[in-house]
Design an enzyme around this catalytic site. Structure first.
Site, PDB file in Angstrom:
ATOM      1  N   CYS A 118     -14.613  -2.992   1.015  1.00 13.21           N
ATOM      2  CA  CYS A 118     -14.369  -1.587   0.651  1.00 13.21           C
ATOM      3  C   CYS A 118     -15.590  -0.849   0.108  1.00 13.21           C
ATOM      4  O   CYS A 118     -15.967   0.194   0.643  1.00 13.21           O
ATOM      5  CB  CYS A 118     -13.253  -1.518  -0.383  1.00 13.21           C
ATOM      6  SG  CYS A 118     -11.673  -1.988   0.300  1.00 13.21           S
TER       7      CYS A 118
HETATM    8  N1  NAD Z   1      -8.355  -5.079   1.418  1.00 16.53           N
HETATM    9  C1  NAD Z   1      -8.713  -4.314   0.392  1.00 16.53           C
HETATM   10  O1  NAD Z   1      -9.317  -4.742  -0.588  1.00 16.53           O
HETATM   11  C2  NAD Z   1      -8.323  -2.869   0.379  1.00 16.53           C
HETATM   12  C3  NAD Z   1      -8.428  -2.147  -0.808  1.00 16.53           C
HETATM   13  C4  NAD Z   1      -8.095  -0.805  -0.824  1.00 16.53           C
HETATM   14  C5  NAD Z   1      -7.725  -0.209   0.361  1.00 16.53           C
HETATM   15  N2  NAD Z   1      -7.644  -0.922   1.511  1.00 16.53           N
HETATM   16  C6  NAD Z   1      -7.247  -0.230   2.740  1.00 16.53           C
HETATM   17  O2  NAD Z   1      -5.960  -0.656   3.155  1.00 16.53           O
HETATM   18  C7  NAD Z   1      -5.895  -0.658   4.571  1.00 16.53           C
HETATM   19  C8  NAD Z   1      -5.435  -2.011   5.050  1.00 16.53           C
HETATM   20  O3  NAD Z   1      -6.336  -2.997   4.584  1.00 16.53           O
HETATM   21  P1  NAD Z   1      -6.014  -4.558   4.663  1.00 16.53           P
HETATM   22  O4  NAD Z   1      -7.159  -5.228   4.013  1.00 16.53           O
HETATM   23  O5  NAD Z   1      -4.644  -4.842   4.174  1.00 16.53           O
HETATM   24  O6  NAD Z   1      -6.054  -4.773   6.265  1.00 16.53           O
HETATM   25  P2  NAD Z   1      -5.717  -6.085   7.084  1.00 16.53           P
HETATM   26  O7  NAD Z   1      -6.594  -6.057   8.273  1.00 16.53           O
HETATM   27  O8  NAD Z   1      -5.699  -7.290   6.204  1.00 16.53           O
HETATM   28  O9  NAD Z   1      -4.188  -5.867   7.565  1.00 16.53           O
HETATM   29  C9  NAD Z   1      -3.750  -4.839   8.396  1.00 16.53           C
HETATM   30  C10 NAD Z   1      -2.458  -5.293   9.093  1.00 16.53           C
HETATM   31  O10 NAD Z   1      -1.937  -4.181   9.831  1.00 16.53           O
HETATM   32  C11 NAD Z   1      -1.397  -4.669  11.052  1.00 16.53           C
HETATM   33  N3  NAD Z   1      -1.273  -3.542  11.986  1.00 16.53           N
HETATM   34  C12 NAD Z   1      -2.226  -2.903  12.676  1.00 16.53           C
HETATM   35  N4  NAD Z   1      -1.692  -1.877  13.374  1.00 16.53           N
HETATM   36  C13 NAD Z   1      -0.353  -1.865  13.103  1.00 16.53           C
HETATM   37  C14 NAD Z   1       0.724  -1.045  13.483  1.00 16.53           C
HETATM   38  N5  NAD Z   1       0.578  -0.016  14.302  1.00 16.53           N
HETATM   39  N6  NAD Z   1       1.948  -1.331  13.017  1.00 16.53           N
HETATM   40  C15 NAD Z   1       2.154  -2.370  12.179  1.00 16.53           C
HETATM   41  N7  NAD Z   1       1.149  -3.184  11.768  1.00 16.53           N
HETATM   42  C16 NAD Z   1      -0.086  -2.931  12.218  1.00 16.53           C
HETATM   43  C17 NAD Z   1      -2.362  -5.758  11.463  1.00 16.53           C
HETATM   44  O11 NAD Z   1      -1.772  -6.656  12.395  1.00 16.53           O
HETATM   45  C18 NAD Z   1      -2.653  -6.418  10.093  1.00 16.53           C
HETATM   46  O12 NAD Z   1      -1.707  -7.451   9.826  1.00 16.53           O
HETATM   47  C19 NAD Z   1      -7.276  -0.233   5.069  1.00 16.53           C
HETATM   48  O13 NAD Z   1      -7.306   1.157   5.274  1.00 16.53           O
HETATM   49  C20 NAD Z   1      -8.163  -0.556   3.900  1.00 16.53           C
HETATM   50  O14 NAD Z   1      -9.307   0.244   3.866  1.00 16.53           O
HETATM   51  C21 NAD Z   1      -7.915  -2.243   1.550  1.00 16.53           C
END
Ligand code: NAD
Length: 460
Positions: A268
């Protein structure tokens, strides 16, 4: 109220588990059949602290499906937490979110009752209203506000403590398109959260800007502390920890993220700064501070290797301890340890490395740039110099006897000043704590010369 969570990744699966833990029924949706099956069998689909246990303990309340429609029809509110990867300009791609919103729009079309969509993924200002809302309205044939609700509500969590951070935030952030959806979300958070954090409600764009500003501010603070550390070590006898401890006592500054050391990394922080700088440029505003922070942070690995070249001979073996972007993590994305190791290899050093959890990921990423070993001692034994790149408790526990390298003296560069006092004066070691002015001769000479020159000029 029943919630659905679209995207069962690191953040989404943890959020679904947290809802279940707090007694709410929740439906998770993912495009991955494997993730859905795992959740339905009571298992975590991804690795995250307490996730497996929390899902298992609340399995009767947590279901998963691949159908967005089923999730919308069987819940009152849907949180969308799909990836928003950085694109080549530094902005966040809406590719996954657009697809999810399309499916949700189709589901809204067949639902009679009011339903709210909450975007939680990180996006830039304007993306929710101008990039995603039109998809919902076009697919559903309905109007946002009277027919369904829309909010932007990101979470402030750190990997490794997502469930705890989600349930105990400093504040909740609700950007609302419509009053009804904003109030519904504020009420839900008040029931779900374990603490009584204040809720900050605002427009969609204000919330989008707040989210990215938080990360930009924190990274700037980290970079400031790192800058003070590099000044501190030029002053004989000066210890950056003494300085930042006092600095953090000022209530206007605060002590968190004020440890002069290596830069920030992870999925991030680095991308959020870049995105803010890009966004500001596109709108004709200047986010120079974010650009400088990003540039300084990316320059660290090169600076470390440059300085190392003055301390060890060409082609020497260097052990980097700490390859994840932080302790207790297997994530290596944008980690300083990885960047330093790569830069070492590019400069002709032989790089070896070790990390308690991220070794396998590091070897896959670094390929033949480095040899990743199974223990800190093994890595040290092959090295002429050791770089401590993360404050991992396993490294804190290292004793002087563990530092038997292939050079005498063995250089130990401790960026987090975590090694025990006995190492500082141990025979056969040249201990360099980053941020501490120990190079008495050269630095004292420069400091004295500066002041003798100034007093001759009559300048006080
Ligand atoms: N990981 C972090 O530390 C963090 C912190 C703050 C914000 N975020 C934000 O949160 C969001 C998600 O991050 P994450 O780390 O959980 O991602 P990730 O890649 O771990 O998980 C995303 C999930 O979404 C699923 N997916 C994709 N398209 C889809 C759809 N159309 N319908 C249903 N499922 C779908 C994928 O298969 C995956 O399992 C991002 O925008 C990220 O910037 C992440």
């Amino acid at each position: 109220m029943k919630a659905s969570v679209i995207g069962l990744g690191k953040l989404g699966a943890s959020m679904a588990a947290a809802f279940g833990k707090r007694g709410f029924d929740v439906i998770g949706v993912d495009v991955s059949r494997h993730a859905v099956d795992l959740v339905n069998e009571g298992h975590a689909p991804v690795q995250e602290t307490d996730l497996e246990e929390t899902i298992a303990a609340n399995a009767e309340r947590i279901q998963a499906t691949m159908s967005h429609e089923e999730a919308v029809l069987e819940s009152d509110i849907s949180f969308v937490i799909v990836p928003t990867p950085s694109d080549e300009k530094g902005a966040f791609s809406l590719q996954y979110a657009s697809w999810a919103f399309k499916e949700l729009g189709k589901a809204l079309k067949v639902k009679d009752a009011y339903h709210s969509i909450i975007l939680t993924s990180t996006v830039l200002p304007g993306a929710t209203r101008h990039g995603l809302l039109p998809i919902l309205e076009a697919e559903s044939g309905k109007r946002c506000g009277p027919d369904f609700g829309l909010c932007y509500s990101p979470e402030f969590i750190a990997l490794g403590s997502v469930i705890r951070d989600f349930l105990n935030p400093d504040f909740t952030l609700v950007g609302q398109f419509d009053e009804r959806a904003g109030q519904q979300l504020e009420d839900l958070y008040a029931e779900v959260m374990e603490n009584s954090a204040p809720c900050r409600r605002m427009t969609l764009e204000e919330a989008e800007l707040t989210k990215i500003s938080v990360n930009a501010f924190v990274t700037t603070k980290i970079t400031f502390a790192n800058m003070i550390a590099s000044v501190s070590e030029k002053i004989p006898g000066c210890n950056v920890d003494v300085v930042t401890h006092a600095l953090g006592s000022d209530a206007r500054i605060g002590s968190k993220y004020l440890k002069g050391a290596l830069g920030y990394g992870g999925p991030c922080f680095p991308r959020d700064n870049k995105a803010l700088a890009y966004f500001a440029r596109e709108l004709g505003a200047a986010a120079e501070l974010s650009e400088t922070t990003d540039r300084s942070n990316r320059a660290i690995a090169g600076t470390v290797v440059e300085r190392l070249s003055g301390m060890v001979s060409e082609g020497a073996s260097v052990a980097v301890l700490g390859l994840a972007y932080k302790p207790f993590s297997h994530v290596i994305e944008e980690s300083q340890g990885i960047e330093i190791t790569r830069a070492l290899s590019d400069r002709g050093y032989r790089a070896v490395g070790y990390d308690p959890l991220a070794g396998e990921n590091a070897q896959t990423e670094l390929k033949d740039h480095a040899v990743i070993l199974d223990s800190a001692k093994e890595a040290i034994s092959q090295a002429d110099a050791v770089v401590i790149a993360t404050p991992d408790p396993e490294f804190c526990a290292l004793k002087a006897a563990d530092f038997k390298g292939s050079s005498d003296p063995l250089l130990v560069w401790d960026f987090w000043r975590i090694l025990a006092d006995e190492i500082r004066d141990a025979p056969g070691l040249r201990y360099v704590p980053f941020g501490c002015g120990i190079d008495e001769t050269a630095n004292a000479g420069r400091l004295k010369a500066l002041w003798s020159q100034t007093s001759q000029d009559g300048d006080t």
